[in-house]
Scaffold this active site. Structure first.
Site, short mmCIF file in Angstrom:
data_model
loop_
_atom_site.label_atom_id
_atom_site.label_comp_id
_atom_site.label_asym_id
_atom_site.label_seq_id
_atom_site.Cartn_x
_atom_site.Cartn_y
_atom_site.Cartn_z
CB ILE A 20 -0.91 0.04 1.24
CG1 ILE A 20 -1.76 -1.23 1.33
CG2 ILE A 20 -1.81 1.28 1.21
CD1 ILE A 20 -2.51 -1.36 2.65
CB THR A 21 1.80 3.84 -2.43
OG1 THR A 21 0.58 4.20 -3.08
CG2 THR A 21 2.53 2.78 -3.25
N GLY A 22 1.42 5.32 0.37
CA GLY A 22 0.74 6.33 1.16
C GLY A 22 0.02 5.74 2.35
CB ALA A 23 0.65 2.67 4.17
N GLY A 26 -4.72 8.57 6.62
CA GLY A 26 -5.89 8.53 5.76
C GLY A 26 -6.30 7.13 5.34
CE1 TYR A 179 -6.74 13.93 -5.68
CE2 TYR A 179 -8.84 14.68 -6.58
CZ TYR A 179 -8.11 13.77 -5.83
OH TYR A 179 -8.75 12.71 -5.23
#
Length: 285
Positions: A20-23, A26, A179
């Site tokens: 999982i990236t950005g773990a 959020g 974005y």
């Protein structure tokens, strides 16, 4: 009330390894907590060592020590670090069953300030489209060797067409618009990956909008009011990772639990070809 998830309970995943990236916060952190409780082996990515170590400790606690947790540090705004991350994963991990490209650069707290990546690309385009493209392609050999495997791209219902005359938004920059363009680019590349993958390799590629305006740091930083807790986005994402009914389903965009149409540009062959050519050119530099 959305009851679709009740018809698709997520099974345990004790034999699966999930990156999982950005773990560290959020959706990524909540997703890791959920999967750890189901027994998955978690590979957690973050760009800050302190936050990454705290996230790993939290996930280990949630699982009661049942789920193995390993960490990988990299700044995804630097494509050299993305490639190095993939190399470390390939060298250290015997298998990879699921890649969740979740890390994101949101609209930003100063949306009129145009930011650049380490390679000089517009930051949202770099983090939300180029980095997942590099990481996914670099990890494809490991995913194929671990098949059946899944790539889950965390996209957004906020989608704007890519302007091929100003892809890096050097004119009239605005962070949320950047974005939205980058998220559509991510969806377009997801469809291309699915179309390229030879049937029978057992790797699927899907994108989803997990929930609308989750209570995340990025939503608040832009000045938006969160509408739902982060947990609302976990269930649709876990479903894409675990649901046996989705085995073999590839090249789709899901709005939460619903197989839905993305922006029309995602289905335009000429636009997809232009984006793919541009992406190859940028990554070759």
């Amino acid at each position: 009330m959305d009851t679709e998830h009740l018809r698709h309970p997520a099974p345990e995943v004790v034999d699966r390894t999930v990156l999982i990236t950005g773990a560290t916060q959020g959706l990524g952190l909540h997703l890791a907590r959920d999967l750890a409780g189901r027994g998955a082996t978690l590979l957690l990515h973050g760009r800050d060592r302190g936050r990454l170590d705290r996230a790993a400790a939290e996930v280990r606690t949630v699982s009661g020590g049942r789920a193995p947790v390993r960490t990988y540090l990299a700044d995804l705004s630097d494509l050299d670090q993305v490639r190095a991350l993939a190399a470390r994963v390939r060298a250290a991990e015997p298998r990879l069953d699921v890649l969740v490209n979740n890390a994101v650069a949101g609209g930003g707290s100063e949306p009129l300030r145009r930011e650049l990546s380490a390679q000089g690309h517009e930051l949202r385009f770099a983090v939300n489209h180029l980095a997942p493209q590099v990481l996914t392609r670099e990890l494809l050999p490991l995913l194929r060797a671990s098949a059946p495997a899944r790539v889950v791209q965390v996209a957004s219902v906020g989608q704007s067409p890519v302007d091929f005359d100003d892809v890096m938004m050097e004119r009239g920059y605005e962070g949320l618009e950047a974005y939205c363009r980058s998220k559509l680019a991510l969806i377009m590349s997801t469809f291309d990956l699915a179309a390229e993958e030879t049937p029978g390799t057992g790797v699927t590629f899907n994108a989803l909008h997990p929930a609308h305006l989750m209570d995340t740091e990025g939503v608040r930083a832009y000045g938006l009011t969160p509408a739902v807790p982060v947990e609302e986005g976990v269930r649709p994402t876990v479903r894409l990772i675990t649901d046996p009914a989705l085995a073999g389903v590839s090249g789709r965009y899901f709005d939460r639990f619903t197989d839905a149409p993305a922006h029309a540009q995602a289905y335009d062959p000429s636009a997809r070809a232009r984006l793919a050519a541009l992406t190859r050119e940028l990554l070759a530099r």
